[in-house]
Motif scaffolding. Structure first.
Motif, PDB file in Angstrom:
ATOM      1  N   GLY A 117      -2.600  27.892 -27.054  1.00 14.59           N
ATOM      2  CA  GLY A 117      -3.048  28.841 -28.053  1.00 14.59           C
ATOM      3  C   GLY A 117      -2.480  28.416 -29.400  1.00 14.59           C
ATOM      4  O   GLY A 117      -1.859  27.364 -29.533  1.00 14.59           O
ATOM      5  N   VAL A 118      -2.698  29.230 -30.404  1.00 14.32           N
ATOM      6  CA  VAL A 118      -2.164  28.957 -31.738  1.00 14.32           C
ATOM      7  C   VAL A 118      -1.412  30.207 -32.187  1.00 14.32           C
ATOM      8  O   VAL A 118      -1.929  31.324 -32.050  1.00 14.32           O
ATOM      9  CB  VAL A 118      -3.297  28.640 -32.739  1.00 14.32           C
ATOM     10  N   VAL A 163      -0.048  35.655 -31.771  1.00 17.87           N
ATOM     11  CA  VAL A 163      -1.065  34.846 -31.089  1.00 17.87           C
ATOM     12  C   VAL A 163      -2.381  35.074 -31.840  1.00 17.87           C
ATOM     13  O   VAL A 163      -2.888  36.192 -31.899  1.00 17.87           O
ATOM     14  CB  VAL A 163      -1.207  35.246 -29.598  1.00 17.87           C
ATOM     15  N   THR A 170      -9.731  33.977 -32.625  1.00 15.26           N
ATOM     16  CA  THR A 170     -10.700  32.972 -33.083  1.00 15.26           C
ATOM     17  C   THR A 170     -11.090  33.196 -34.546  1.00 15.26           C
ATOM     18  O   THR A 170     -11.569  32.287 -35.200  1.00 15.26           O
ATOM     19  CB  THR A 170     -11.992  33.017 -32.236  1.00 15.26           C
ATOM     20  N   CYS A 205      -4.352  40.258 -34.979  1.00  6.43           N
ATOM     21  CA  CYS A 205      -4.074  39.162 -34.052  1.00  6.43           C
ATOM     22  C   CYS A 205      -4.531  39.531 -32.642  1.00  6.43           C
ATOM     23  O   CYS A 205      -4.881  40.671 -32.354  1.00  6.43           O
ATOM     24  CB  CYS A 205      -2.584  38.871 -34.016  1.00  6.43           C
ATOM     25  N   THR A 206      -4.505  38.549 -31.764  1.00 10.51           N
ATOM     26  CA  THR A 206      -4.797  38.802 -30.357  1.00 10.51           C
ATOM     27  C   THR A 206      -3.589  39.445 -29.681  1.00 10.51           C
ATOM     28  O   THR A 206      -3.736  40.371 -28.884  1.00 10.51           O
ATOM     29  CB  THR A 206      -5.174  37.486 -29.647  1.00 10.51           C
ATOM     30  N   PRO A 250      -8.778  34.953 -28.160  1.00 18.08           N
ATOM     31  CA  PRO A 250      -7.736  34.082 -28.713  1.00 18.08           C
ATOM     32  C   PRO A 250      -8.245  32.690 -29.089  1.00 18.08           C
ATOM     33  O   PRO A 250      -9.102  32.128 -28.420  1.00 18.08           O
ATOM     34  CB  PRO A 250      -6.715  33.988 -27.569  1.00 18.08           C
ATOM     35  N   ALA A 257      -7.801  28.715 -29.419  1.00  9.42           N
ATOM     36  CA  ALA A 257      -7.100  27.694 -28.636  1.00  9.42           C
ATOM     37  C   ALA A 257      -7.036  26.396 -29.441  1.00  9.42           C
ATOM     38  O   ALA A 257      -7.660  26.271 -30.498  1.00  9.42           O
ATOM     39  CB  ALA A 257      -7.807  27.468 -27.298  1.00  9.42           C
ATOM     40  N   LEU A 314     -12.317  26.852 -28.328  1.00  7.94           N
ATOM     41  CA  LEU A 314     -12.634  28.162 -27.778  1.00  7.94           C
ATOM     42  C   LEU A 314     -12.564  28.027 -26.269  1.00  7.94           C
ATOM     43  O   LEU A 314     -13.189  27.141 -25.697  1.00  7.94           O
ATOM     44  CB  LEU A 314     -14.047  28.572 -28.193  1.00  7.94           C
ATOM     45  N   ALA A 315     -11.791  28.866 -25.639  1.00  5.78           N
ATOM     46  CA  ALA A 315     -11.642  28.756 -24.188  1.00  5.78           C
ATOM     47  C   ALA A 315     -12.638  29.674 -23.499  1.00  5.78           C
ATOM     48  O   ALA A 315     -12.711  30.859 -23.781  1.00  5.78           O
ATOM     49  CB  ALA A 315     -10.224  29.109 -23.775  1.00  5.78           C
TER      50      ALA A 315
END
Lengths: 326, 326
Positions: free
Chosen positions: A22-23, A77, A80, A115-116, A149, A151, A159-160
């Motif tokens: 993740g970022v 976290v 996108t 944020c996520t 989230p 990635a 993108l997951a």
């Protein structure tokens, strides 16, 4: 897979980069009260009880003294939708917090919004880690949202797409093994997806007394008006629906297009009714898309579009740019 | 985003899970010479010079003593094709290494094959981390392949779609901002993708003297033979191409289908020529798919299919299962 024992730093970085992450943005407050934040993907969970997370920071990072001296820091976290924020906090120099709205946290460390997930931490340990310092934090508070989230993989944002636990089947029974035509065929999936989208427009098109072919022609004219039949076909013919004089006469009779004659050349333009009909179709297509996106989730819907664009580029028979400036 | 300060372990786990990770298997050799391995997603890079990585292991893990006493361990970043292996190493009990082929590494720690990346490490530090021990290893050797890496997010395996650095545009010029019809419309992308796939089949279909509509009918009969026109339409009608008596008569004249009359009911079956024609189309569709998959990469091609299946399920008007047992 030739094993490398000599350490080409670039090759090592490339190998490490294959591990998806993740970022995060990690923030703290300097002793002078100024906010500090950096983008990091070295985050990971450590302990559930007591709750602990870790991340690492280069020893030569400008922010190292602040994080080393500070007791509190927050891990965000990123979603996108925060790619731009990630880029800003990955760079040096500019005022990273300019126009960034903050929430009030349990410490003075800046707490970013939208944020996520967020983890508000107090340093538990600082460990030696080669050219980095490993920060282990006790999590004092956390929250998370439904935002998809962001990635990161091999140096690029990603993108997951989560895979369902069991193989995702459209129907309930597995196809007979001897049948080589399976629903895993990409062409089948694209066709079914496309026609199901069209199916959702069918009632509107029927009310407009239009078929798929007429819909395509109106769409092209809505984007790029004033075309000859030949020009229309450069955008439409690959669909197998060839635009003919009869196609255009039908739309003229419906008062959706008009012809403009200039010498021997005949060009077609949308009438006000034609534009209205096309915009109604567009509005419905967007509504259908919103419904599907809600079911898929924003991250997956975005990933699907990225992949479809890549597929289109990979299979492009050389179509002209419908949106090109003229 | 309500901040939680009380630690519901499940909520904490859910928040942590939003951070996307890769999936690794970490192996070592026990003192008795037996191989040991576990699945972990707590891996991360730490240092470039000296090269170091870390991961953490629960203090109550059965393998903790082995990893604590062992000096060497290998980290394997798993590929999308190693999901089953990941599942096996995540469980206890069974012989995880049964029938797993190993490479020879620089230590006695087992070195798995066909991974995305591998890091052969020697323990540099073991750090306290709450209910986990943090292992920091010096990387003695590494390698990596082109295999697409497996990802993990919110408790599920995932496929990461990398995003191009700049917004991916099909064409070279940005669309005029006032135009609400953009190429970012999902319906447009699906249609263009579908018709480009069909376009690649067009030459074959032309040689077979068939159009798209005939191709759909033959495909359905190839999967599910012996259907009435009514039954054919339950699978085809949503495409807007309604199967009529004329459609079937055309295919009969081409000697691709034959009718079987039973009282008043007429059913259609493929002739040998019809099956041959359909299988030729299928073979070409698969070749086109392989070409596109090679351009997209295996991970992205798989992600696209997962997302298309999800889209189809989300927009299904209630089609019957073409592959259902009869």
């Amino acid at each position: 897979m030739a094993v490398q024992t000599s350490f080409d730093p670039q090759a090592f970085r490339a190998a490490l980069g294959t591990f998806t992450t993740g970022v995060t943005i990690i923030t703290t407050q300097a002793e002078d009260g100024s906010p500090v934040g950096i983008t990091a993907n070295s985050f990971n969970s450590v302990s559930l009880n007591p709750p602990m997370v870790l991340w690492s920071l280069a020893k030569n990072a400008r922010s190292l003294p602040v994080f080393s001296n500070g007791r509190h820091w927050n891990v965000h976290v990123l979603s996108t939708e925060q790619e731009t924020l990630s880029g800003r906090f990955a760079k040096q120099g500019e005022d990273k917090f300019a126009e960034v709205e903050l929430d009030t946290g349990i410490s003075e460390a800046p707490l970013l919004q939208d944020c996520t997930a967020r983890f508000q931490c107090r340093t538990a340990f600082q460990y030696e880690g080669g050219d980095h310092v490993i920060f282990v934090g006790e999590v004092l508070a956390f929250d998370h949202s439904d935002r998809a989230p962001l990635a990161f993989q091999s140096g690029q944002y990603a993108l997951a797409t989560r895979k369902p636990r069991s193989e995702l089947r459209l129907a309930t029974t597995p196809p007979p093994p001897e049948c080589s035509y399976t629903e895993d065929l990409l062409g089948y999936l694209l066709g079914r997806g496309h026609y199901q989208m069209l199916h959702a427009l069918r009632r509107l098109l029927k009310n407009q007394q239009l078929d798929e072919h007429a819909f395509f022609i109106l769409s092209v004219l809505c984007i790029r008006d004033n075309l000859t039949i030949e020009e229309l076909n450069t955008f439409v013919e690959y669909t197998g629906h060839v635009v003919s004089l009869a196609s255009m006469r039908f739309l003229e009779r419906q008062k959706l297009v008009a012809r403009e004659v200039n010498g021997e050349q005949v060009r077609y333009v949308l009438t006000a009714d034609g534009r209205e009909a096309s915009l109604q179709e567009l509005a419905l297509a967007k509504a259908v898309e919103e419904d599907i996106s809600a079911k898929l989730g924003a991250g997956d819907a975005q990933a699907l579009k990225v992949l479809l664009k890549r597929l289109i580029a990979a299979s492009d028979p050389g179509l002209p740019d419908l949106w090109a400036a003229r």
